[in-house]
Scaffold this active site. Structure first.
Site, PDB file in Angstrom:
ATOM      1  CD  GLU A  37      -1.934  -3.374  -0.196  1.00  0.00           C
ATOM      2  OE1 GLU A  37      -1.497  -3.835   0.879  1.00  0.00           O
ATOM      3  OE2 GLU A  37      -1.426  -3.634  -1.305  1.00  0.00           O
ATOM      4  CG  ASP A  63      -2.113  -5.477  -4.894  1.00  0.00           C
ATOM      5  OD1 ASP A  63      -2.548  -5.684  -3.747  1.00  0.00           O
ATOM      6  OD2 ASP A  63      -1.223  -6.174  -5.417  1.00  0.00           O
TER       7      ASP A  63
END
Length: 645
Positions: free
Chosen positions: A366, A313
């Site tokens: 990401e 993330d």
């Protein structure tokens, strides 16, 4: 009450490696472990708190009074340890830390393998992880197959709201192992991506603000129940990707913040540590012990829980010291730049280590930045991930689909620009949870036009998404066109499947998914520029694009036709590269999918009429807002022997 004895059986080599940032299985050393010391069975507790004055173990077993359970500091390692006999799995505990400035802190174990259900915050001595795995065939397949040349169609899931029984009445991991896995297999997905499962205090954070990095959230059951879910996925041929958050952690008092009274996980520079956008703290990626902690955590999920990969993330926020920070919090690296050189080194080392132990792993960034070579090997100067989310494609296409189709001719570049960089990285095309929350509207409700046109546009959009180069990810609920935004405290709007428009969309997505799996041309060469060819890229006036996807075999290709306009066209001619028969594998306007066509022709035959720079051509009827996929079926007939019907 039994008097505790100090555990001196810790490996000095392991502690040395931990201090140097090289202990990649530190979960085997730290935390609470059921062990035997001499002829006594009990639990060994080990924690890193280098600046503490004293550390004790407290819990219900000693009435939260740690006076008789003081831990011993092991040399100059900053590591404290204690063996307590007779303790058993299920014991709840915390560390009572006395700081050098006289404060008393109660902290959860950073290496806890199980935690109490919130709002309680204690750690739990977990049972031994002696789960009997039945996924040997899956593990062998991972070693033999290349993820770059395989289908990857991921269903992104938040377990708390895929299905539940009401507010805070969650299904267990074990229950999901039946219902969720059956559903995913039936729909044709190849992977499940789970939103963070690390223990977290606030439901509304969805796991992105963690306190227990080694502790699967107790909201859905026990660690062994999670193992059962992963094992069932693997037995059914489904990979499991975990959303992983190494960039920041929450500030709750029982967590990592000021763990021993000083900033050991977040680092001394408070300006660099603060994440004001999320109200969290960044890890100190230059700290060697933090490196051991985080890299071990990545290895832990793959080793202990057989997780197949991690979606890492917020990489952009890790590598940019100025990411979403006000002027007063700006800091610079040693060269005067805003790149977080510690984070860049950490990410490279993370990926090198993961692939050393798990060569078939998926490491997916990401990353919304333009940082180059995210998916290039580290020995070539890259960050070492094997895939990256294509945020540029996603933003451009959602902007394009929100336009009135009459205006799209002025913005044709939004659907074509992505092919200029589609092979610069190994991309995943994400339609994730981030795009259907916080006022952004659901995917269906992002589409322009009337109610019926929204469904037609979403079918068209999904068709283009599925056939564009790159692996695929769709957030739950998108498969039937959920009209409302995602509601994290409620389950999905399953009742919409009783309505024709949503039920038809569900059938369409299932058919599209299975066509994707059946056509190697749509995934074998995702990372190869030779797997894509434009047939017609320039028809901005009519908002039509035509392109080709090629597989490894010379005659294995698909022709994709997308009409993004309100206007329909009869006998629209497109160029094709081969003579013969072309099967219409999928048409978004078929009545079964909610479209207007009750009779979709099954095949078309090419003519020896050059078009679009190709030797042969086919004519098609293009309804408004429609997607068609034609698959070449090799034929002995020459083009001139057949006329297009």
């Amino acid at each position: 009450m039994a008097i505790a004895t100090t555990a001196n059986s810790l490996s000095t080599r392991d502690l040395y490696l931990f201090n140097k940032g090289n202990l990649f299985h530190s979960y085997r050393t730290f935390g609470a472990h059921s062990v035997r010391k001499g002829n006594k069975r009990g639990v060994r507790f080990t924690v890193w708190a280098p600046n503490a004055k004293q550390v004790r173990v407290v819990g219900s077993f000693n009435e939260w009074n740690g006076v008789e359970h003081a831990m011993e500091l092991i040399g100059e390692t900053g590591v404290w340890s204690l063996f307590i006999p007779k303790l058993k799995p299920g014991t709840i505990y915390k560390y009572e830390i006395f700081t050098k400035d006289g404060n008393r802190l109660l902290k959860s174990d950073p290496f806890a393998y199980q935690s109490e259900l919130r709002p309680s915050t204690a750690s739990v001595v977990a049972e031994g992880f002696d789960f009997k795995w039945n996924d040997g065939d899956w593990q062998q397949r991972k070693l033999e197959d290349s993820p770059y040349r395989e289908a990857m169609l991921t269903y992104e899931v938040h377990l708390g709201s895929w299905r539940n029984r009401g507010k805070e009445q969650f299904w267990t991991y074990e229950e999901m192992a039946d219902a969720l896995v059956d559903y995913v297999v039936d729909m044709g997905y190849t992977h499940i991506e789970l939103l963070p499962l690390t223990e977290h205090p606030l439901d509304q954070s969805w796991g992105y603000q963690a306190t227990g990095y080694f502790s699967p959230t107790s909201r859905y059951g026990t660690p062994k129940q999670l193992m059962h879910l992963v094992d069932r996925c693997h037995q059914r041929g489904i990979g499991v990707i975990l959303d992983w958050v190494p960039g920041h952690f929450c500030k709750d008092d029982h967590g990592l913040r000021l763990f021993d009274g000083t900033p050991i996980y977040e680092g001394k520079d408070w300006k660099r540590a603060e994440k004001p956008l999320w109200g969290t703290l960044a890890f100190d990626f230059g700290c060697t012990e933090v490196q051991s902690f985080l890299i071990s955590n990545a290895i832990y999920w793959m080793d202990v829980f057989h997780i197949d990969g991690l979606r890492v993330d917020a990489v952009a926020s890790m590598i940019d010291l100025h990411f979403d920070k006000p002027q007063e919090l700006l800091t610079y690296n040693a060269f005067g730049g805003k790149e977080n050189t510690d984070a860049l080194r950490f990410l490279k080392r993370l990926n090198e280590t993961v692939f050393q132990y798990f060569p078939g792993a998926l490491m997916i960034a990401e990353d919304s930045s333009a940082w180059p070579d995210v998916t290039a090997p580290t020995y070539m100067g890259g960050l070492g991930f094997n895939f990256k989310w294509n945020m540029g494609w996603m933003n451009d296409m959602l902007r394009y689909m929100a336009l009135d189709p009459n205006d799209r001719r002025h913005h044709h570049n939004l659907i074509t620009f992505s092919l200029l960089y589609a092979f610069s990285e190994n991309f995943v095309l994400p339609l994730s949870h981030d795009e259907v929350v916080h006022g952004k509207r659901s995917l269906l409700n992002k589409m322009s036009g009337t109610y019926e046109q929204k469904f037609a546009q979403l079918r068209l959009f999904y068709g283009y998404w599925m056939t564009h180069p790159g692996k695929k990810l769709l957030f739950m609920g998108g498969e039937w066109g959920q009209f409302d935004e995602w509601k994290d405290a409620e389950d999905l709007d399953w009742e919409l499947l009783d309505y024709d428009s949503h039920g038809s969309m569900h059938r369409y997505v299932k058919a599209l998914n299975h066509q994707y799996l059946q056509q190697p041309s749509l995934w074998e060469r995702d990372c190869d520029p030779g797997g894509f060819e434009w047939i017609d890229v320039h028809n901005a006036e009519q908002s039509i694009i035509v392109f080709l996807r090629r597989g490894q075999a010379s005659h294995e290709f698909s022709v994709i036709v997308c009409n993004f306009s309100y206007h329909g066209y009869s006998d629209y001619r497109i160029g094709v590269p081969e003579p013969g028969e072309y099967r219409i594998a999928l048409h978004s306007e078929a009545a079964a999918f909610g479209g207007v066509l009750t009779d979709v022709p099954e095949v078309r035959y090419s003519k020896t009429a050059p078009w679009h720079g190709r030797p042969c051509s086919i004519t098609l009827d293009l309804p408004p807002l429609s997607f068609q996929m034609l698959v070449f079926a090799q034929s002995e007939l020459e083009c001139e022997d057949r006329l297009t019907t």
